[in-house]
Design a protein around this motif. Structure first.
Motif, PDB file in Angstrom:
ATOM      1  N   CYS A  90     -92.094 -14.101  78.869  1.00  0.00           N
ATOM      2  CA  CYS A  90     -91.831 -12.665  78.947  1.00  0.00           C
ATOM      3  C   CYS A  90     -92.135 -11.998  77.615  1.00  0.00           C
ATOM      4  O   CYS A  90     -92.009 -12.608  76.558  1.00  0.00           O
ATOM      5  CB  CYS A  90     -90.353 -12.418  79.279  1.00  0.00           C
ATOM      6  SG  CYS A  90     -89.791 -13.258  80.759  1.00  0.00           S
ATOM      7  N   ASP A  91     -92.497 -10.742  77.708  1.00  0.00           N
ATOM      8  CA  ASP A  91     -92.699  -9.903  76.529  1.00  0.00           C
ATOM      9  C   ASP A  91     -92.232  -8.511  76.936  1.00  0.00           C
ATOM     10  O   ASP A  91     -92.931  -7.818  77.676  1.00  0.00           O
ATOM     11  CB  ASP A  91     -94.163  -9.896  76.104  1.00  0.00           C
ATOM     12  CG  ASP A  91     -94.385  -9.227  74.758  1.00  0.00           C
ATOM     13  OD1 ASP A  91     -93.429  -9.113  73.976  1.00  0.00           O
ATOM     14  OD2 ASP A  91     -95.532  -8.828  74.481  1.00  0.00           O
ATOM     15  N   ASP A  92     -91.044  -8.147  76.498  1.00  0.00           N
ATOM     16  CA  ASP A  92     -90.464  -6.875  76.926  1.00  0.00           C
ATOM     17  C   ASP A  92     -91.350  -5.709  76.508  1.00  0.00           C
ATOM     18  O   ASP A  92     -91.953  -5.727  75.431  1.00  0.00           O
ATOM     19  CB  ASP A  92     -89.051  -6.720  76.365  1.00  0.00           C
ATOM     20  CG  ASP A  92     -88.102  -7.775  76.925  1.00  0.00           C
ATOM     21  OD1 ASP A  92     -88.398  -8.342  77.994  1.00  0.00           O
ATOM     22  OD2 ASP A  92     -87.066  -8.034  76.301  1.00  0.00           O
TER      23      ASP A  92
ATOM     24  N   ILE B 260     -88.930  -7.090  70.039  1.00  0.00           N
ATOM     25  CA  ILE B 260     -88.501  -8.483  69.994  1.00  0.00           C
ATOM     26  C   ILE B 260     -89.683  -9.358  70.392  1.00  0.00           C
ATOM     27  O   ILE B 260     -90.567  -8.936  71.131  1.00  0.00           O
ATOM     28  CB  ILE B 260     -87.270  -8.748  70.891  1.00  0.00           C
ATOM     29  CG1 ILE B 260     -87.617  -8.544  72.367  1.00  0.00           C
ATOM     30  CG2 ILE B 260     -86.092  -7.906  70.483  1.00  0.00           C
ATOM     31  CD1 ILE B 260     -86.567  -9.102  73.306  1.00  0.00           C
ATOM     32  N   PRO B 261     -89.728 -10.580  69.896  1.00  0.00           N
ATOM     33  CA  PRO B 261     -90.844 -11.469  70.212  1.00  0.00           C
ATOM     34  C   PRO B 261     -90.833 -11.911  71.678  1.00  0.00           C
ATOM     35  O   PRO B 261     -89.798 -11.846  72.356  1.00  0.00           O
ATOM     36  CB  PRO B 261     -90.604 -12.673  69.300  1.00  0.00           C
ATOM     37  CG  PRO B 261     -89.584 -12.254  68.308  1.00  0.00           C
ATOM     38  CD  PRO B 261     -88.810 -11.134  68.919  1.00  0.00           C
ATOM     39  N   ALA B 262     -91.971 -12.381  72.154  1.00  0.00           N
ATOM     40  CA  ALA B 262     -92.065 -12.958  73.492  1.00  0.00           C
ATOM     41  C   ALA B 262     -91.169 -14.203  73.548  1.00  0.00           C
ATOM     42  O   ALA B 262     -90.844 -14.796  72.525  1.00  0.00           O
ATOM     43  CB  ALA B 262     -93.512 -13.314  73.792  1.00  0.00           C
ATOM     44  N   TYR B 263     -90.799 -14.612  74.778  1.00  0.00           N
ATOM     45  CA  TYR B 263     -89.849 -15.712  74.926  1.00  0.00           C
ATOM     46  C   TYR B 263     -89.979 -16.358  76.306  1.00  0.00           C
ATOM     47  O   TYR B 263     -90.540 -15.777  77.233  1.00  0.00           O
ATOM     48  CB  TYR B 263     -88.415 -15.204  74.731  1.00  0.00           C
ATOM     49  CG  TYR B 263     -88.057 -14.062  75.665  1.00  0.00           C
ATOM     50  CD1 TYR B 263     -87.445 -14.305  76.897  1.00  0.00           C
ATOM     51  CD2 TYR B 263     -88.360 -12.745  75.338  1.00  0.00           C
ATOM     52  CE1 TYR B 263     -87.142 -13.252  77.772  1.00  0.00           C
ATOM     53  CE2 TYR B 263     -88.060 -11.696  76.194  1.00  0.00           C
ATOM     54  CZ  TYR B 263     -87.450 -11.964  77.401  1.00  0.00           C
ATOM     55  OH  TYR B 263     -87.155 -10.922  78.261  1.00  0.00           O
TER      56      TYR B 263
ATOM     57  N   ASP C 282     -96.489 -12.898  67.684  1.00  0.00           N
ATOM     58  CA  ASP C 282     -96.389 -11.452  67.474  1.00  0.00           C
ATOM     59  C   ASP C 282     -94.916 -11.075  67.350  1.00  0.00           C
ATOM     60  O   ASP C 282     -94.070 -11.579  68.092  1.00  0.00           O
ATOM     61  CB  ASP C 282     -97.050 -10.708  68.638  1.00  0.00           C
ATOM     62  CG  ASP C 282     -97.280  -9.242  68.333  1.00  0.00           C
ATOM     63  OD1 ASP C 282     -97.403  -8.883  67.138  1.00  0.00           O
ATOM     64  OD2 ASP C 282     -97.353  -8.453  69.290  1.00  0.00           O
ATOM     65  N   ASN C 283     -94.593 -10.229  66.422  1.00  0.00           N
ATOM     66  CA  ASN C 283     -93.224  -9.791  66.134  1.00  0.00           C
ATOM     67  C   ASN C 283     -92.327 -10.904  65.604  1.00  0.00           C
ATOM     68  O   ASN C 283     -91.112 -10.774  65.628  1.00  0.00           O
ATOM     69  CB  ASN C 283     -92.563  -9.150  67.361  1.00  0.00           C
ATOM     70  CG  ASN C 283     -93.202  -7.853  67.741  1.00  0.00           C
ATOM     71  OD1 ASN C 283     -93.536  -7.034  66.877  1.00  0.00           O
ATOM     72  ND2 ASN C 283     -93.409  -7.646  69.031  1.00  0.00           N
ATOM     73  N   CYS C 284     -92.931 -12.019  65.131  1.00  0.00           N
ATOM     74  CA  CYS C 284     -92.091 -13.085  64.584  1.00  0.00           C
ATOM     75  C   CYS C 284     -92.744 -13.807  63.402  1.00  0.00           C
ATOM     76  O   CYS C 284     -92.119 -13.960  62.373  1.00  0.00           O
ATOM     77  CB  CYS C 284     -91.730 -14.088  65.683  1.00  0.00           C
ATOM     78  SG  CYS C 284     -90.245 -15.035  65.289  1.00  0.00           S
TER      79      CYS C 284
END
Length: 168
Positions: free
Chosen positions: A22-24, A30-33, A60-62
């Motif tokens: 997921c990638d909100d 927040i990073p993907a998870y 990305d984002n982390c």
């Protein structure tokens, strides 16, 4: 400058037979998870019939990757690793209006893979893949085979443009 592609604070894990990545949507940063429960949020679906212990590292984002000029480089969303396999993943949620989203995703993957291949860690993986996953499942007017072949020739990574990632 070395980049840590194994940053523990950027990692989620799963050994489930089926899970999603997921990638909100923006403006969330927040990073993907990995998610094992809410299939409606999954952009990429990971089929893990052999129940490998899979690590997803958000990039990305982390993970900070800087260009030579000090600015942040374009990065893909993350990377799946298990055994001797690595799979870079770019997640998209866009309809089928042209294929600009594919070109954009391909650039992000190439840049991230380029930085990764400079790391000693890159030698640990025998299977190297990259996925562009789009939850909208767009249809293409022309085949993407030429793009995927060119990607392999440039990076050494097998590219797939689909939102179902089958681990084997």
């Amino acid at each position: 400058m070395s980049t840590n592609f194994s940053e523990l604070s950027c990692q989620t894990y799963s050994s489930a037979k089926l899970f999603g990545i997921c990638d909100d949507p923006p403006p969330a940063s927040i990073p993907a998870y990995i998610d094992e429960k809410n299939g409606a949020k999954w952009i990429a679906v990971v089929v893990n019939d052999d129940k490998f212990e899979v690590t997803f590292t958000a990039i990305d984002n982390c993970i900070v990757i800087k260009r030579a000029d000090g600015k942040l480089a374009k990065r893909c969303d993350g990377v799946l690793t298990y055994d001797s396999t690595i799979i870079f993943v770019e997640l998209k949620q866009r309809g089928a209006l042209g294929n600009e989203w594919v070109k954009d995703a391909e650039k992000q993957l190439k840049v991230t893979i380029g930085y990764f291949e400079f790391e000693d860690e890159a030698e640990n993986y025998e299977q190297k893949k990259a996925y562009i996953a789009n939850s909208e499942r767009p249809k293409f007017k022309v085949s993407q085979l030429k793009r995927m072949e060119q990607f392999f020739n440039e990076t050494g990574y097998v590219l797939r443009i689909e939102n179902r990632i089958i681990l084997y």
